[in-house]
Design a protein around this motif. Structure first.
Motif, PDB file in Angstrom:
ATOM      1  N   VAL A  37       0.869  -1.175   0.000  1.00  0.00           N
ATOM      2  CA  VAL A  37       0.000   0.000   0.000  1.00  0.00           C
ATOM      3  C   VAL A  37       0.901   1.219   0.000  1.00  0.00           C
ATOM      4  O   VAL A  37       1.787   1.350   0.843  1.00  0.00           O
ATOM      5  N   GLY A  38       0.674   2.102  -0.971  1.00  0.00           N
ATOM      6  CA  GLY A  38       1.363   3.388  -1.034  1.00  0.00           C
ATOM      7  C   GLY A  38       0.325   4.478  -0.873  1.00  0.00           C
ATOM      8  O   GLY A  38      -0.736   4.428  -1.510  1.00  0.00           O
ATOM      9  N   LYS A  39       0.616   5.441  -0.031  1.00  0.00           N
ATOM     10  CA  LYS A  39      -0.374   6.477   0.261  1.00  0.00           C
ATOM     11  C   LYS A  39       0.100   7.842  -0.207  1.00  0.00           C
ATOM     12  O   LYS A  39       1.290   8.123  -0.243  1.00  0.00           O
ATOM     13  N   LYS A  40      -0.881   8.657  -0.543  1.00  0.00           N
ATOM     14  CA  LYS A  40      -0.632  10.046  -0.926  1.00  0.00           C
ATOM     15  C   LYS A  40      -1.667  10.908  -0.214  1.00  0.00           C
ATOM     16  O   LYS A  40      -2.584  10.380   0.438  1.00  0.00           O
ATOM     17  N   VAL A  41      -1.534  12.211  -0.323  1.00  0.00           N
ATOM     18  CA  VAL A  41      -2.429  13.124   0.376  1.00  0.00           C
ATOM     19  C   VAL A  41      -3.888  12.851   0.010  1.00  0.00           C
ATOM     20  O   VAL A  41      -4.761  12.868   0.871  1.00  0.00           O
ATOM     21  N   THR A  42      -4.149  12.561  -1.242  1.00  0.00           N
ATOM     22  CA  THR A  42      -5.532  12.413  -1.712  1.00  0.00           C
ATOM     23  C   THR A  42      -6.034  10.975  -1.764  1.00  0.00           C
ATOM     24  O   THR A  42      -7.110  10.716  -2.303  1.00  0.00           O
ATOM     25  N   GLY A  43      -5.288  10.025  -1.232  1.00  0.00           N
ATOM     26  CA  GLY A  43      -5.759   8.638  -1.259  1.00  0.00           C
ATOM     27  C   GLY A  43      -4.623   7.648  -1.183  1.00  0.00           C
ATOM     28  O   GLY A  43      -3.574   7.922  -0.594  1.00  0.00           O
ATOM     29  N   GLN A  44      -4.825   6.505  -1.817  1.00  0.00           N
ATOM     30  CA  GLN A  44      -3.803   5.464  -1.780  1.00  0.00           C
ATOM     31  C   GLN A  44      -3.977   4.510  -2.943  1.00  0.00           C
ATOM     32  O   GLN A  44      -5.016   4.510  -3.606  1.00  0.00           O
ATOM     33  N   HIS A  45      -2.945   3.726  -3.188  1.00  0.00           N
ATOM     34  CA  HIS A  45      -2.995   2.636  -4.164  1.00  0.00           C
ATOM     35  C   HIS A  45      -2.470   1.388  -3.469  1.00  0.00           C
ATOM     36  O   HIS A  45      -1.633   1.454  -2.570  1.00  0.00           O
ATOM     37  N   SER A  46      -2.986   0.242  -3.902  1.00  0.00           N
ATOM     38  CA  SER A  46      -2.551  -1.030  -3.338  1.00  0.00           C
ATOM     39  C   SER A  46      -2.264  -1.997  -4.465  1.00  0.00           C
ATOM     40  O   SER A  46      -2.733  -1.820  -5.590  1.00  0.00           O
ATOM     41  N   GLY A  47      -1.483  -3.028  -4.128  1.00  0.00           N
ATOM     42  CA  GLY A  47      -1.156  -4.003  -5.147  1.00  0.00           C
ATOM     43  C   GLY A  47      -0.359  -5.166  -4.598  1.00  0.00           C
ATOM     44  O   GLY A  47      -0.316  -5.385  -3.377  1.00  0.00           O
ATOM     45  N   THR A  48       0.275  -5.875  -5.508  1.00  0.00           N
ATOM     46  CA  THR A  48       1.049  -7.054  -5.158  1.00  0.00           C
ATOM     47  C   THR A  48       2.392  -7.047  -5.886  1.00  0.00           C
ATOM     48  O   THR A  48       2.570  -6.337  -6.872  1.00  0.00           O
ATOM     49  N   VAL A  49       3.294  -7.864  -5.388  1.00  0.00           N
ATOM     50  CA  VAL A  49       4.565  -8.157  -6.041  1.00  0.00           C
ATOM     51  C   VAL A  49       4.898  -9.596  -5.647  1.00  0.00           C
ATOM     52  O   VAL A  49       4.594 -10.024  -4.535  1.00  0.00           O
ATOM     53  N   ALA A  50       5.470 -10.349  -6.572  1.00  0.00           N
ATOM     54  CA  ALA A  50       5.685 -11.784  -6.347  1.00  0.00           C
ATOM     55  C   ALA A  50       7.059 -12.090  -5.764  1.00  0.00           C
ATOM     56  O   ALA A  50       8.054 -11.426  -6.064  1.00  0.00           O
ATOM     57  N   ILE A  51       7.095 -13.109  -4.942  1.00  0.00           N
ATOM     58  CA  ILE A  51       8.354 -13.629  -4.420  1.00  0.00           C
ATOM     59  C   ILE A  51       8.939 -14.556  -5.479  1.00  0.00           C
ATOM     60  O   ILE A  51       8.256 -15.454  -5.981  1.00  0.00           O
TER      61      ILE A  51
END
Length: 188
Positions: A37-51
């Motif tokens: 999860v990465g956040k910014k002043v106006t909201g956030q984005h979420s996602g995945t990354v593989a091992i």
């Protein structure tokens, strides 16, 4: 000469005993997950990354080590679709963020581990992103064939400064916070 042989034999036996008591458990990458999860002043984005690969080391059923490689080329957002998904994924993989073409993997190597009780350990590890290595500390819970953790990473320590209010003035509502959150579930 006889003493030297005795010492050498004792050394071999000691090393053999250490090797027998340490057990390496390979991470099942198809069942393990890393969510971000990465956040910014106006909201956030979420996602995945593989091992890409990983293993935990146990000595007498106590966590004693770990090494992991993450496939940064699999970095993707899960909260967007269509054109916006493509734009965000492209930007995250660009030099503004993770430079996945130049740095296709990141690594995490456990350095120190302290048992806290109730299957919880405090780990200090070396995290390498974009060729830069910094220590991170987090708690990890190991139960059965699963290990879980959640921790924050300061992206600016890895030369990821795009949109950072710590480095740029006047960003206003375009500011992206320096920390991103990782939630990890490892199956082995």
């Amino acid at each position: 000469m006889k003493n030297l042989k005795s010492i050498a034999l004792a050394f071999v036996v000691a090393l053999s005993t250490l090797a027998v008591t340490a057990q390496t458990k390979k991470v099942d990458v198809s069942k393990s997950t890393i969510n971000w999860v990465g956040k910014k002043v106006t909201g956030q984005h979420s996602g995945t990354v593989a091992i890409k690969s990983g293993a935990l080391v146990f000595k007498k059923n106590v966590l004693a080590g770990g090494t992991f490689t993450v496939d940064m080329t699999t970095l993707t957002s899960t909260d967007l679709t269509g054109e916006y998904l493509g734009k965000l994924n492209g930007h995250l993989k660009s030099e503004d963020f993770f430079s996945t073409e130049k740095f296709p993997t990141s690594t995490l190597v456990f350095k120190t581990i302290a048992a806290k009780g109730n299957d919880v350990y405090t780990v200090t590890a070396d995290l390498t992103i974009k060729g830069k290595t910094n220590p991170v500390t987090f708690d990890i819970t190991v139960k059965g064939d699963t290990a879980t953790t959640a921790f924050k990473v300061d992206r600016t320590k890895y030369d990821i400064k795009y949109g950072s209010g710590s480095f740029f003035e006047g960003l206003g509502d375009k500011t992206i916070y320096d920390d991103f959150e990782l939630t990890v579930s490892l199956k082995f």
